[in-house]
Design a protein around this motif. Structure first.
Motif, PDB file in Angstrom:
ATOM      1  N   ALA A   1      -2.072  -7.644   3.666  1.00 33.67           N
ATOM      2  CA  ALA A   1      -1.174  -6.898   2.784  1.00 33.67           C
ATOM      3  C   ALA A   1       0.261  -7.099   3.271  1.00 33.67           C
ATOM      4  CB  ALA A   1      -1.530  -5.412   2.766  1.00 33.67           C
ATOM      5  N   TYR A   2       1.193  -7.084   2.355  1.00 27.91           N
ATOM      6  CA  TYR A   2       2.599  -7.337   2.663  1.00 27.91           C
ATOM      7  C   TYR A   2       3.208  -6.216   3.498  1.00 27.91           C
ATOM      8  CZ  TYR A   2       7.522  -8.473   1.704  1.00 27.91           C
ATOM      9  OH  TYR A   2       8.846  -8.783   1.810  1.00 27.91           O
ATOM     10  N   ASP A   3       2.932  -4.961   3.101  1.00 23.02           N
ATOM     11  CA  ASP A   3       3.522  -3.818   3.782  1.00 23.02           C
ATOM     12  C   ASP A   3       2.847  -2.543   3.296  1.00 23.02           C
ATOM     13  OD1 ASP A   3       5.216  -2.439   5.495  1.00 23.02           O
ATOM     14  OD2 ASP A   3       7.056  -3.092   4.514  1.00 23.02           O
ATOM     15  N   TRP A   4       3.242  -1.435   3.890  1.00 23.85           N
ATOM     16  CA  TRP A   4       2.738  -0.142   3.436  1.00 23.85           C
ATOM     17  C   TRP A   4       3.821   0.903   3.606  1.00 23.85           C
ATOM     18  CZ3 TRP A   4       1.735   4.412   6.260  1.00 23.85           C
ATOM     19  CH2 TRP A   4       1.895   4.318   7.643  1.00 23.85           C
ATOM     20  N   VAL A   5       3.704   1.967   2.828  1.00 25.83           N
ATOM     21  CA  VAL A   5       4.620   3.097   2.901  1.00 25.83           C
ATOM     22  C   VAL A   5       3.795   4.361   2.674  1.00 25.83           C
ATOM     23  CG1 VAL A   5       5.231   2.987   0.441  1.00 25.83           C
ATOM     24  CG2 VAL A   5       6.823   4.021   2.062  1.00 25.83           C
ATOM     25  N   ARG A   6       4.187   5.424   3.359  1.00 26.35           N
ATOM     26  CA  ARG A   6       3.506   6.711   3.142  1.00 26.35           C
ATOM     27  C   ARG A   6       3.877   7.246   1.764  1.00 26.35           C
ATOM     28  NH1 ARG A   6       3.159  10.708   7.992  1.00 26.35           N
ATOM     29  NH2 ARG A   6       3.538  12.008   6.189  1.00 26.35           N
ATOM     30  N   GLY A   7       2.932   7.887   1.116  1.00 27.98           N
ATOM     31  CA  GLY A   7       3.175   8.427  -0.215  1.00 27.98           C
ATOM     32  C   GLY A   7       4.314   9.424  -0.268  1.00 27.98           C
ATOM     33  N   ASP A   8       4.495  10.195   0.813  1.00 25.51           N
ATOM     34  CA  ASP A   8       5.578  11.184   0.837  1.00 25.51           C
ATOM     35  C   ASP A   8       6.913  10.566   1.258  1.00 25.51           C
ATOM     36  OD1 ASP A   8       4.886  10.799   3.477  1.00 25.51           O
ATOM     37  OD2 ASP A   8       4.740  12.927   3.970  1.00 25.51           O
ATOM     38  N   GLU A   9       6.920   9.257   1.495  1.00 26.03           N
ATOM     39  CA  GLU A   9       8.158   8.547   1.832  1.00 26.03           C
ATOM     40  C   GLU A   9       8.343   7.348   0.903  1.00 26.03           C
ATOM     41  OE1 GLU A   9       7.779   7.558   5.964  1.00 26.03           O
ATOM     42  OE2 GLU A   9       8.015   9.632   6.592  1.00 26.03           O
ATOM     43  N   ILE A  10       7.976   7.540  -0.349  1.00 23.36           N
ATOM     44  CA  ILE A  10       7.966   6.449  -1.324  1.00 23.36           C
ATOM     45  C   ILE A  10       9.357   5.857  -1.549  1.00 23.36           C
ATOM     46  CG2 ILE A  10       8.276   7.590  -3.557  1.00 23.36           C
ATOM     47  CD1 ILE A  10       5.508   6.281  -4.233  1.00 23.36           C
ATOM     48  N   GLY A  11      10.390   6.616  -1.236  1.00 25.53           N
ATOM     49  CA  GLY A  11      11.750   6.105  -1.358  1.00 25.53           C
ATOM     50  C   GLY A  11      12.006   4.898  -0.471  1.00 25.53           C
TER      51      GLY A  11
ATOM     52  N   VAL B   1       0.847  -1.198   0.000  1.00 29.29           N
ATOM     53  CA  VAL B   1       0.000   0.000   0.000  1.00 29.29           C
ATOM     54  C   VAL B   1       0.879   1.243   0.000  1.00 29.29           C
ATOM     55  CG1 VAL B   1      -1.722   1.306   1.292  1.00 29.29           C
ATOM     56  CG2 VAL B   1      -1.809  -1.204   1.285  1.00 29.29           C
ATOM     57  N   ILE B   2       0.551   2.187  -0.872  1.00 29.49           N
ATOM     58  CA  ILE B   2       1.143   3.517  -0.836  1.00 29.49           C
ATOM     59  C   ILE B   2       0.052   4.415  -0.275  1.00 29.49           C
ATOM     60  CG2 ILE B   2       2.153   5.393  -2.159  1.00 29.49           C
ATOM     61  CD1 ILE B   2       2.974   3.267  -4.264  1.00 29.49           C
ATOM     62  N   ALA B   3       0.214   4.813   0.997  1.00 30.51           N
ATOM     63  CA  ALA B   3      -0.838   5.538   1.714  1.00 30.51           C
ATOM     64  C   ALA B   3      -0.670   7.044   1.591  1.00 30.51           C
ATOM     65  CB  ALA B   3      -0.832   5.145   3.187  1.00 30.51           C
ATOM     66  N   ALA B   4      -1.722   7.686   1.105  1.00 23.72           N
ATOM     67  CA  ALA B   4      -1.760   9.145   1.071  1.00 23.72           C
ATOM     68  C   ALA B   4      -1.879   9.657   2.505  1.00 23.72           C
ATOM     69  CB  ALA B   4      -2.946   9.620   0.242  1.00 23.72           C
ATOM     70  N   SER B   5      -1.524  10.890   2.709  1.00 19.63           N
ATOM     71  CA  SER B   5      -1.632  11.492   4.030  1.00 19.63           C
ATOM     72  C   SER B   5      -3.063  11.348   4.551  1.00 19.63           C
ATOM     73  CB  SER B   5      -1.255  12.973   3.949  1.00 19.63           C
ATOM     74  OG  SER B   5      -1.360  13.570   5.206  1.00 19.63           O
ATOM     75  N   GLY B   6      -3.200  10.853   5.759  1.00 17.15           N
ATOM     76  CA  GLY B   6      -4.509  10.639   6.356  1.00 17.15           C
ATOM     77  C   GLY B   6      -5.048   9.236   6.164  1.00 17.15           C
ATOM     78  N   ASP B   7      -4.392   8.438   5.329  1.00 20.34           N
ATOM     79  CA  ASP B   7      -4.859   7.066   5.060  1.00 20.34           C
ATOM     80  C   ASP B   7      -4.010   6.004   5.753  1.00 20.34           C
ATOM     81  OD1 ASP B   7      -6.962   7.912   3.491  1.00 20.34           O
ATOM     82  OD2 ASP B   7      -5.847   7.729   1.609  1.00 20.34           O
ATOM     83  N   GLU B   8      -3.221   6.412   6.718  1.00 21.15           N
ATOM     84  CA  GLU B   8      -2.330   5.472   7.399  1.00 21.15           C
ATOM     85  C   GLU B   8      -3.102   4.361   8.110  1.00 21.15           C
ATOM     86  OE1 GLU B   8      -2.139   8.802   7.658  1.00 21.15           O
ATOM     87  OE2 GLU B   8      -0.130   9.366   6.968  1.00 21.15           O
ATOM     88  N   GLU B   9      -4.222   4.705   8.753  1.00 19.80           N
ATOM     89  CA  GLU B   9      -5.013   3.682   9.454  1.00 19.80           C
ATOM     90  C   GLU B   9      -5.564   2.644   8.485  1.00 19.80           C
ATOM     91  OE1 GLU B   9      -7.831   4.809  12.476  1.00 19.80           O
ATOM     92  OE2 GLU B   9      -6.663   6.615  12.922  1.00 19.80           O
ATOM     93  N   LEU B  10      -5.995   3.090   7.325  1.00 21.57           N
ATOM     94  CA  LEU B  10      -6.470   2.174   6.292  1.00 21.57           C
ATOM     95  C   LEU B  10      -5.343   1.237   5.879  1.00 21.57           C
ATOM     96  CD1 LEU B  10      -8.483   1.159   4.145  1.00 21.57           C
ATOM     97  CD2 LEU B  10      -7.781   3.109   2.720  1.00 21.57           C
TER      98      LEU B  10
END
Length: 122
Positions: free
Chosen positions: A108-118, A90-99
């Motif tokens: 899901a395998y993992d998630w990363v914040r959209g602003d930390e896509i690196g 998951v690439i989570a947009a700001s505010g979607d971290e709980e989702l």
């Protein structure tokens, strides 16, 4: 994406559902800089996602929570329904971290914040 593939191996085949082609290119550039070459196929609808899953083998799915045409929950459900064993990231947009965390709890395998896509390259 560590653990999915080691450096020097073949090109990663990534199925993506991200908001724009520019985001997909940005992810590809980050991965290439980390010696993780990738080939991405971007889908924009549930139908296109189902078709892509059924017609090709993918190493992982990268799904953004801010996709304008298909919701993250729907993307996850389609991938789970397809009984795929590929990692769902998951690439989570700001505010979607709980989702994102909720989807990880559901498989899901993992998630990363959209602003930390690196972080995908680590």
């Amino acid at each position: 994406m560590d653990g999915m593939r080691r450096k020097g191996q073949r090109t990663l085949r990534l199925l993506t559902s991200v908001a724009t082609q520019a985001v997909a290119k940005h992810v590809s550039t980050i991965l290439a800089a980390a010696d993780l070459p990738s080939r991405m196929h971007r889908v924009n609808s549930a139908e296109a996602l189902r078709k892509a899953i059924s017609t090709s083998d993918w190493d992982a799915v990268l799904a953004a929570s801010d996709h304008p045409a298909i919701g993250l929950e729907e993307i996850f459900a389609i991938c789970a329904d397809g009984r795929t064993s590929m990692p769902f990231i998951v690439i989570a947009a700001s505010g979607d971290e709980e989702l994102a965390v909720g989807l990880v709890r559901r498989g899901a395998y993992d998630w990363v914040r959209g602003d930390e896509i690196g972080q995908l390259a680590r």
